[in-house]
Design a protein around this motif. Structure first.
Motif, mmCIF file in Angstrom:
data_model
loop_
_atom_site.group_PDB
_atom_site.id
_atom_site.type_symbol
_atom_site.label_atom_id
_atom_site.label_comp_id
_atom_site.label_asym_id
_atom_site.label_seq_id
_atom_site.Cartn_x
_atom_site.Cartn_y
_atom_site.Cartn_z
ATOM 1 N N ARG A 123 -28.245 -27.215 33.087
ATOM 2 C CA ARG A 123 -27.088 -26.733 33.851
ATOM 3 C C ARG A 123 -27.175 -27.258 35.284
ATOM 4 O O ARG A 123 -28.267 -27.476 35.828
ATOM 5 C CB ARG A 123 -27.020 -25.212 33.835
ATOM 6 C CG ARG A 123 -28.161 -24.488 34.487
ATOM 7 C CD ARG A 123 -28.103 -22.993 34.203
ATOM 8 N NE ARG A 123 -28.053 -22.710 32.780
ATOM 9 C CZ ARG A 123 -29.148 -22.646 32.016
ATOM 10 N NH1 ARG A 123 -30.337 -22.855 32.540
ATOM 11 N NH2 ARG A 123 -29.055 -22.386 30.732
ATOM 12 N N ASP A 124 -26.004 -27.458 35.868
ATOM 13 C CA ASP A 124 -25.889 -27.974 37.236
ATOM 14 C C ASP A 124 -26.195 -26.849 38.230
ATOM 15 O O ASP A 124 -25.528 -25.819 38.247
ATOM 16 C CB ASP A 124 -24.459 -28.499 37.444
ATOM 17 C CG ASP A 124 -24.277 -29.152 38.810
ATOM 18 O OD1 ASP A 124 -25.223 -29.142 39.613
ATOM 19 O OD2 ASP A 124 -23.168 -29.663 39.065
ATOM 20 N N ILE A 125 -27.227 -27.031 39.062
ATOM 21 C CA ILE A 125 -27.585 -26.009 40.065
ATOM 22 C C ILE A 125 -27.425 -26.557 41.491
ATOM 23 O O ILE A 125 -28.017 -26.045 42.429
ATOM 24 C CB ILE A 125 -29.028 -25.488 39.854
ATOM 25 C CG1 ILE A 125 -30.044 -26.637 39.958
ATOM 26 C CG2 ILE A 125 -29.162 -24.772 38.523
ATOM 27 C CD1 ILE A 125 -31.486 -26.159 40.039
ATOM 28 N N THR A 126 -26.611 -27.599 41.636
ATOM 29 C CA THR A 126 -26.414 -28.220 42.955
ATOM 30 C C THR A 126 -25.903 -27.208 43.971
ATOM 31 O O THR A 126 -26.404 -27.136 45.098
ATOM 32 C CB THR A 126 -25.426 -29.397 42.855
ATOM 33 O OG1 THR A 126 -25.918 -30.322 41.888
ATOM 34 C CG2 THR A 126 -25.267 -30.086 44.198
ATOM 35 N N GLN A 127 -24.902 -26.401 43.581
ATOM 36 C CA GLN A 127 -24.335 -25.434 44.513
ATOM 37 C C GLN A 127 -25.361 -24.371 44.900
ATOM 38 O O GLN A 127 -25.438 -23.950 46.055
ATOM 39 C CB GLN A 127 -23.098 -24.769 43.910
ATOM 40 C CG GLN A 127 -22.314 -23.891 44.884
ATOM 41 C CD GLN A 127 -21.846 -24.665 46.099
ATOM 42 O OE1 GLN A 127 -21.297 -25.760 45.977
ATOM 43 N NE2 GLN A 127 -22.081 -24.116 47.300
ATOM 44 N N ARG A 128 -26.151 -23.956 43.916
ATOM 45 C CA ARG A 128 -27.185 -22.961 44.206
ATOM 46 C C ARG A 128 -28.178 -23.496 45.225
ATOM 47 O O ARG A 128 -28.600 -22.782 46.135
ATOM 48 C CB ARG A 128 -27.910 -22.591 42.905
ATOM 49 C CG ARG A 128 -28.848 -21.412 43.043
ATOM 50 C CD ARG A 128 -29.423 -21.026 41.704
ATOM 51 N NE ARG A 128 -30.570 -21.853 41.350
ATOM 52 C CZ ARG A 128 -31.117 -21.894 40.149
ATOM 53 N NH1 ARG A 128 -30.578 -21.188 39.154
ATOM 54 N NH2 ARG A 128 -32.172 -22.641 39.901
ATOM 55 N N LYS A 129 -28.536 -24.768 45.080
ATOM 56 C CA LYS A 129 -29.462 -25.390 46.028
ATOM 57 C C LYS A 129 -28.838 -25.494 47.420
ATOM 58 O O LYS A 129 -29.499 -25.253 48.430
ATOM 59 C CB LYS A 129 -29.857 -26.784 45.530
ATOM 60 C CG LYS A 129 -30.879 -26.766 44.408
ATOM 61 C CD LYS A 129 -32.225 -26.296 44.942
ATOM 62 C CE LYS A 129 -33.315 -26.405 43.903
ATOM 63 N NZ LYS A 129 -34.616 -25.949 44.443
ATOM 64 N N ARG A 130 -27.557 -25.853 47.457
ATOM 65 C CA ARG A 130 -26.876 -25.942 48.757
ATOM 66 C C ARG A 130 -26.830 -24.579 49.439
ATOM 67 O O ARG A 130 -27.042 -24.464 50.645
ATOM 68 C CB ARG A 130 -25.458 -26.477 48.566
ATOM 69 C CG ARG A 130 -25.392 -27.961 48.286
ATOM 70 C CD ARG A 130 -23.968 -28.392 47.977
ATOM 71 N NE ARG A 130 -23.894 -29.804 47.645
ATOM 72 C CZ ARG A 130 -22.854 -30.366 47.039
ATOM 73 N NH1 ARG A 130 -21.803 -29.619 46.710
ATOM 74 N NH2 ARG A 130 -22.862 -31.653 46.759
ATOM 75 N N ASP A 131 -26.547 -23.540 48.640
ATOM 76 C CA ASP A 131 -26.503 -22.184 49.191
ATOM 77 C C ASP A 131 -27.859 -21.785 49.755
ATOM 78 O O ASP A 131 -27.952 -21.162 50.820
ATOM 79 C CB ASP A 131 -26.077 -21.186 48.110
ATOM 80 C CG ASP A 131 -24.633 -21.369 47.684
ATOM 81 O OD1 ASP A 131 -23.887 -22.048 48.418
ATOM 82 O OD2 ASP A 131 -24.256 -20.853 46.610
ATOM 83 N N ALA A 132 -28.920 -22.142 49.030
ATOM 84 C CA ALA A 132 -30.273 -21.807 49.494
ATOM 85 C C ALA A 132 -30.599 -22.534 50.792
ATOM 86 O O ALA A 132 -31.188 -21.965 51.715
ATOM 87 C CB ALA A 132 -31.297 -22.162 48.418
ATOM 88 N N GLU A 133 -30.203 -23.818 50.869
ATOM 89 C CA GLU A 133 -30.444 -24.599 52.079
ATOM 90 C C GLU A 133 -29.650 -24.030 53.255
ATOM 91 O O GLU A 133 -30.142 -23.965 54.380
ATOM 92 C CB GLU A 133 -30.079 -26.062 51.841
ATOM 93 C CG GLU A 133 -31.049 -26.787 50.918
ATOM 94 C CD GLU A 133 -30.538 -28.152 50.484
ATOM 95 O OE1 GLU A 133 -29.415 -28.532 50.928
ATOM 96 O OE2 GLU A 133 -31.242 -28.821 49.708
ATOM 97 N N GLU A 134 -28.408 -23.628 52.989
ATOM 98 C CA GLU A 134 -27.577 -23.048 54.043
ATOM 99 C C GLU A 134 -28.158 -21.727 54.524
ATOM 100 O O GLU A 134 -28.167 -21.428 55.725
ATOM 101 C CB GLU A 134 -26.156 -22.843 53.518
ATOM 102 C CG GLU A 134 -25.181 -22.235 54.521
ATOM 103 C CD GLU A 134 -24.961 -23.106 55.738
ATOM 104 O OE1 GLU A 134 -24.598 -22.547 56.790
ATOM 105 O OE2 GLU A 134 -25.177 -24.333 55.655
ATOM 106 N N LEU A 135 -28.658 -20.939 53.576
ATOM 107 C CA LEU A 135 -29.289 -19.669 53.935
ATOM 108 C C LEU A 135 -30.513 -19.907 54.812
ATOM 109 O O LEU A 135 -30.735 -19.209 55.801
ATOM 110 C CB LEU A 135 -29.682 -18.910 52.665
ATOM 111 C CG LEU A 135 -30.258 -17.508 52.861
ATOM 112 C CD1 LEU A 135 -29.226 -16.578 53.498
ATOM 113 C CD2 LEU A 135 -30.720 -16.932 51.525
#
Length: 641
Positions: A123-135
């Motif tokens: 599954r694509d977790i790109t957005q989850r990674k971006r959210d974590a980086e932004e956090l």
């Protein structure tokens, strides 16, 4: 069970569809134990851009970032040994030559079908990674803000609060006392504000509580402007304010939050105005029934803000330009807090600005009308320096701020300490090499050599016993983890600024005692307990009297602690009930000075009246009870044996 001779036969039969959950959004790979891709579903095109069947015959690991291939192969090898594996993260090469974050769960076909292959459900977790980086980025921004604010704001506040304490003790004239009391109240408000700002989550979560007490804008604004008069005169800027008659009335709301808003806006105006004037205008914008919408305008002739940057000034941790931080300092949070405080009170704020011509902030807050009797009188209670003696105790005070150093020096000299001062860590080391001290009070942020470096040098390079001297950090920083950092570099304790004399006394006393240098001798005050009444009702029976005193000593501290607990929860009626509960004990112990205080706590709590004064009154109750405990304990050991 069907038997398959090869993975190819298994795939061609379509049997593998039974082994996985059909989900059109997930990417499905089937690979052998070497990573050879034997099948992938159409989702590969939608998510990664590769056309259907285009990756069949390719090796899975050829599409993994070079630097991460080794780590993924190690995880893959583990998956080969398990019937099922999950949450394995990797980055896969897309058709456009970019990489996407994916995560796979694997099903091992050896355990189901006796075949050496894995079904990879990705599954694509790109957005989850971006959210974590932004956090993480936001968290770092907050940490940097807290570090800046701690040093820039708390240090001068400590100096103001300290000098006020000293001046209160030195000058008894009524007019002077009133002026000093106004400054004291202002610093107390600022300390409350700082504590709230430090806990940003309170505002962001919407759990911030607003008071609804009586206040007068004329008094509030006048007190705030007075705190900036010296600063504005130094810059040659005229600071003026006008309150229209229709706004000069008693209102119900939160005056401390209004102060916070005004302080932020006026402080900004002074910071960014180098010539000209600052005008503050207050008037009634609208009246509906009991609601008065009060409009405030803070206008300056300063540097102004460009049109493209003005839209961002209310964002957290943001200033109009990075160069602003370098030139003027500041946290980049003040205007964000102002906006939130205004909107949480159902108000609004706008800004008008033009570069090199000035800026005007306009905000409106609706308040309910009040009456004269609703006005809360500010507390004039000031804690005096405790009367103690540390005669012959040698202390090295390391502090670069002149006002803070003068404040601490005066307190220590009142306690008859032998005090030596140093402006930075380097000078402190030089003085320590040629002198002996019992305790070092060490500031953290100093030029040339800071407190951390000085402490590490003392612990590593000084000969015994100087390398073991107790070092107490005195710092305006208030960041979570600072305490641990002080201990890590070798400090013994941590005293955050602004501190009260009693806080300093307790800390010094602890380390003076540990090192056999405790010369502290409290200077006797008049007794605050009188057991005459208790003696009369007990008819001189010492056993009965002893039981009464011991009951007071045992029961009163938990009751006061419980009062503090309900204060923190703003349960004022419960605080009042507890005051009523201990009132008879105060009478039995003859503590006459506490009777008016107990009465006020009880009445204010039960009536939910002047609740902002209750915490201070309970603090005073606690302090006087501590003195009473010592006297009563002495009586138990001497007169009531």
């Amino acid at each position: 069970m069907d038997s398959f001779k090869s993975l190819k036969q298994y795939i061609e039969s379509g049997a593998f569809y039974k082994a996985v959950v059909e989900d059109g959004s997930d990417i499905i790979f089937i690979v052998d134990y070497d990573g050879l891709i034997l099948y992938h579903n159409p989702s590969v095109q939608e998510t990664l851009g590769h056309e259907p069947n285009s990756l069949i015959g390719e090796n899975f690991f050829d599409y993994i970032e070079t630097q991460n291939v080794g780590a993924l192969k190690a995880e893959f090898k583990k998956s080969v040994t398990k019937p099922y594996d999950s949450n394995i993260e990797f980055r896969f090469l897309c058709k456009d030559k970019n990489y996407k974050y994916l995560e796979f769960n694997s099903i091992n076909l050896h355990h189901k079908e006796g075949l050496e292959g894995l079904i990879l459900d990705c599954r694509d977790i790109t957005q989850r990674k971006r959210d974590a980086e932004e956090l993480l980025r936001a968290q770092k921004a907050k940490e940097q803000f807290l570090a800046n604010m701690s040093h820039e704001i708390r240090t001068p506040i400590n100096g103001i609060a300290g000098m006020v304490n000293l001046l209160f003790e030195a000058n008894k004239e009524e007019d002077r006392a009133k002026y000093l009391n106004a400054i004291k109240n202002s610093t107390e408000n600022l300390k409350v504000i700082i504590n709230d700002i430090l806990d940003l989550s309170v505002i962001e979560s919407g759990k911030l509580r607003f008071e609804k007490i009586g206040f007068n804008i004329k008094y509030q604004l006048g007190a705030v402007v007075d705190t900036f008069l010296f600063q504005s005169k130094e810059k040659g800027i005229e600071l003026k304010y006008e309150i229209h008659a229709d706004a000069d009335t008693v209102l119900l709301g939160d005056p401390v939050r209004l102060n916070q808003i005004l302080i932020n806006l006026i402080s900004n105006a002074i910071k960014f105005t180098h010539i000209g004037e600052i005008n503050i205008n207050v008037y009634l914008f609208e009246k509906k029934g009991k609601t008065h919408s009060i409009r405030f305008e803070v206008a300056d002739t300063g540097v102004g803000i460009s049109k493209e940057k003005i839209k961002n000034i209310f964002e957290s941790f943001t200033q109009a330009d990075e160069s602003v931080t370098r030139r003027y300092g500041g946290t980049g949070l003040g205007l964000s807090i102002v906006k939130q405080l205004i909107e949480l009170q159902n108000g609004s704020i706008t800004v008008e600005s033009e570069e090199n011509k000035g800026t005007k902030f306009i905000f409106t807050i609706p308040y309910e009308s009040g009456k004269i009797q609703d006005l809360v009188q500010p507390s004039s209670k000031v804690k005096a320096t405790p009367k103690h003696s540390f005669k012959n105790l040698k202390i090295l005070l390391v502090e670069d701020n002149d006002i803070n150093r003068l404040y601490a020096l005066n307190i220590l000299k009142k306690w008859e300490c032998d005090v030596d001062g140093a402006e930075n860590g380097y000078i402190a080391l030089e003085k320590l090499r040629s002198n002996d001290y019992h305790i070092i009070l060490m500031d953290i942020q100093m030029p040339i050599m800071d407190g951390y470096e000085a402490t590490k040098s003392i612990r590593k390079n000084m000969p015994a016993p100087k390398n073991q001297i107790p070092i107490i950090a005195l710092t305006a920083n208030a960041i979570k983890g600072d305490n641990e950092k002080c201990l890590e570099v070798g400090m013994n304790d941590y005293l955050p600024k602004p501190f009260q004399p009693e806080d300093l006394y307790k800390t010094i006393s602890k380390f003076a005692q540990e090192n056999g240098q405790n010369n502290s001798t409290p200077v006797p005050d008049e007794d605050i307990t009188d057991l005459t009444y208790l003696t009369s009702i007990c008819d001189g029976d010492k056993t009965f009297m002893r039981d009464m005193v011991e009951t007071f000593l045992q029961n009163t501290p938990p009751t006061i602690n419980e009062m503090q607990k309900w204060i923190n929860k703003a349960e004022w009626s419960k605080v009042g009930s507890l005051a009523h509960k201990i009132k008879p004990s105060i009478t039995f112990m003859g503590i006459e000075s506490l009777k008016p205080l107990i009465k006020n706590i009880e009445e204010y709590g039960k009536e939910n009246y002047k609740t902002d004064l209750i915490p201070t009154m309970v603090d005073e109750l606690s302090e006087k009870c501590q003195m009473a405990y010592k006297e009563l304990r002495k009586n138990l050991d001497t007169n009531l044996k």
